[in-house]
Scaffold this motif. Structure first.
Motif, PDB file in Angstrom:
ATOM      1  N   HIS A  58      15.630  -0.254  55.312  1.00 28.02           N
ATOM      2  CA  HIS A  58      15.181   0.059  56.670  1.00 28.02           C
ATOM      3  C   HIS A  58      14.766   1.521  56.820  1.00 28.02           C
ATOM      4  O   HIS A  58      14.331   1.928  57.906  1.00 28.02           O
ATOM      5  N   HIS A  59      14.889   2.303  55.760  1.00 25.70           N
ATOM      6  CA  HIS A  59      14.384   3.672  55.820  1.00 25.70           C
ATOM      7  C   HIS A  59      12.862   3.641  55.874  1.00 25.70           C
ATOM      8  O   HIS A  59      12.227   2.800  55.237  1.00 25.70           O
ATOM      9  N   HIS A  65      13.772   5.567  48.366  1.00 20.63           N
ATOM     10  CA  HIS A  65      13.958   6.925  48.877  1.00 20.63           C
ATOM     11  C   HIS A  65      15.444   7.219  49.096  1.00 20.63           C
ATOM     12  O   HIS A  65      15.891   8.361  48.980  1.00 20.63           O
ATOM     13  N   VAL A  66      16.209   6.174  49.393  1.00 24.80           N
ATOM     14  CA  VAL A  66      17.643   6.318  49.655  1.00 24.80           C
ATOM     15  C   VAL A  66      18.444   6.232  48.366  1.00 24.80           C
ATOM     16  O   VAL A  66      19.343   7.041  48.108  1.00 24.80           O
ATOM     17  N   ILE A  77      22.099  11.604  53.643  1.00 25.77           N
ATOM     18  CA  ILE A  77      21.247  11.825  54.805  1.00 25.77           C
ATOM     19  C   ILE A  77      20.280  10.658  54.997  1.00 25.77           C
ATOM     20  O   ILE A  77      20.109  10.123  56.106  1.00 25.77           O
ATOM     21  N   ALA A  78      19.655  10.234  53.905  1.00 26.29           N
ATOM     22  CA  ALA A  78      18.672   9.154  53.985  1.00 26.29           C
ATOM     23  C   ALA A  78      19.327   7.826  54.372  1.00 26.29           C
ATOM     24  O   ALA A  78      18.766   7.057  55.167  1.00 26.29           O
ATOM     25  N   MET A  79      20.511   7.533  53.835  1.00 31.70           N
ATOM     26  CA  MET A  79      21.204   6.300  54.194  1.00 31.70           C
ATOM     27  C   MET A  79      21.585   6.319  55.673  1.00 31.70           C
ATOM     28  O   MET A  79      21.501   5.289  56.367  1.00 31.70           O
ATOM     29  N   ARG A  85      18.214   3.285  61.978  1.00 30.72           N
ATOM     30  CA  ARG A  85      17.080   2.422  62.300  1.00 30.72           C
ATOM     31  C   ARG A  85      17.494   0.947  62.335  1.00 30.72           C
ATOM     32  O   ARG A  85      17.065   0.182  63.213  1.00 30.72           O
ATOM     33  N   LEU A  86      18.340   0.548  61.400  1.00 32.01           N
ATOM     34  CA  LEU A  86      18.813  -0.831  61.355  1.00 32.01           C
ATOM     35  C   LEU A  86      19.636  -1.159  62.600  1.00 32.01           C
ATOM     36  O   LEU A  86      19.433  -2.206  63.241  1.00 32.01           O
TER      37      LEU A  86
END
Length: 406
Positions: A58-59, A65-66, A77-79, A85-86
């Protein structure tokens, strides 16, 4: 799986799988549906209903990227961004009853951001090893309950078993017992700001308006002002009754009740009716006396209690605050009514009281009169009363009714 509204139990299953499985089991035993969610940044397979890969996907830049890098900090940070968003998507779809998360420093940072997108009133419980410290960055202006696990989250033991059970049962209680409706819930909500030194005024205004409006009072301690403006942006307030604008002066002078540079921005952004005053701008707050910056050593202080020291605002500081206040209010496309109490700004700013200083106050009034732009929608009222006088409260309440009747 997951379409049915559920309590989400969220954490890093690679390191806290036993605790998360235990929590989910207790909630299910109570008859509440559960969805387990893995936010492990290593992306390893787990027994969670939603895998780390599913969350990471969902990134906005995709799962790789995660999960595809070697920098753990960047992955955390990315997670967190992916989880946010999820959660936002699933919450809007009606799939979430509440969220119970657990974590250390990394997990807490990922979870807190996601909890911020849930609506006010939806249960949000975070069992965190950081709960005994400064939780402001995680709670911010939201109704998040942080729970101290006492031991580290590193397996089940006799203490953690009991504490985690309490967290699970707290979540069950919040989900199963709905909030009773009150008659006031049907009234238009207005946000009011208050300090101890403006309590008389705010309580009087609330009494005068309480039959027709749901009066929600916010402590103007920095967080309080930001919370009120957050509610306004969420569409939960009909008007702002900003009696205590001390946070403006606190921000400019560096006081501890600083709401940041965005204070007063909500009305300007939304065009929301704003009716207010200059309550408690006569003071800058600090902690205990020994925490006051040394360069303020020659200033006038008043000890509010053992943990709060008040410093009298100077004419220069008040002039700057007045200019800032006027400039902010001038930006609003909505109705603005600014009422000035010429006989004093707080309970300790009156004849015989420690902060009585009419000359300093005049610098505030003069700056406002000089910079405030009067229009058909923006009006300035200069009143011959103290902020805590009953007549001033009546003037505020009458103005609120008049504005909201338009």
């Amino acid at each position: 799986m997951g379409a049915k509204p559920s309590v989400w139990v969220v954490g890093t299953f690679d390191t806290k799988g036993d605790e998360l499985t235990y929590l989910a089991g207790l909630i299910r035993q109570a008859g509440v549906p559960v969805l387990t969610v893995d936010i492990s940044t290593r992306g390893t397979a787990s027994q969670a209903d939603l895998s780390a890969f599913e969350v990471a996907s969902h990134h906005e830049s995709g799962a790789d990227h995660v999960l595809g890098g070697s920098d753990r900090g960047a992955a955390v940070i990315a997670m967190g961004q992916a989880l946010r968003r999820l959660v936002d998507t699933r919450c809007k779809a009606g799939s979430i009853l509440g969220v119970l998360g657990i974590g250390g420093s990394g997990g807490t940072s990922m979870l807190a951001s996601a909890l911020h997108v849930l609506p006010y009133g939806m249960p949000k419980l975070l069992v965190s090893t950081l709960a005994a410290g400064n939780v402001a960055p995680f709670v911010d202006v939201y109704d998040i309950m942080m729970f101290n696990p006492v031991t580290d989250l590193a397996g089940i033991n006799r203490l953690s078993r009991m504490i985690l059970a309490n967290a699970a049962h707290a979540m069950v209680g919040m989900v199963q017992h709905t909030v009773p409706q009150a008659a006031a819930d049907e009234l238009p909500a207005i946000g009011l700001t208050m300090f101890g030194v403006t309590t008389e005024c705010v309580q009087a205004v609330s009494r005068l308006l309480g039959t027709d409006y749901d009066c929600q009072v916010f402590h103007a301690n920095g967080t309080g002002g930001r919370t009120m403006e957050s509610l306004a942006r969420a569409g939960l307030l009909r008007a702002i009754v900003d009696i205590t604008t001390t946070e403006v002066g606190q921000h400019l002078a560096g006081g501890v009740c600083d709401a940041g540079p965005g204070r007063l921005a909500a009305a300007a952004e939304l065009g929301l009716p704003w009716i207010g005053s200059v309550g408690a701008l006569d003071m800058i707050n600090w902690g205990a006396r020994d925490t006051v910056p040394s360069h303020y050593g020659d200033r006038l202080f008043h000890t509010h209690n053992a943990h709060v020291t008040l410093m009298r605002s100077t004419a220069r500081e008040l002039a700057r605050a007045g200019e800032h206040l006027a400039a902010r209010l001038n930006q609003s496309p909505g109705i603005v009514r600014l009422l000035l109490p010429m006989q004093g700004l707080s309970a300790i700013d009156r004849p015989g009281a420690p902060f009585h200083d009419p000359e300093a106050n005049q610098a505030l009034f003069s700056a406002i009169e000089r910079h405030f732009v009067t229009t058909t929608r923006h009006k300035l009222e200069i009143l011959p009363w103290h902020i805590n006088d009953p007549e001033f409260a009546m003037a505020l309440a009458t103005t609120v009714r008049s504005v909201l009747a338009q």
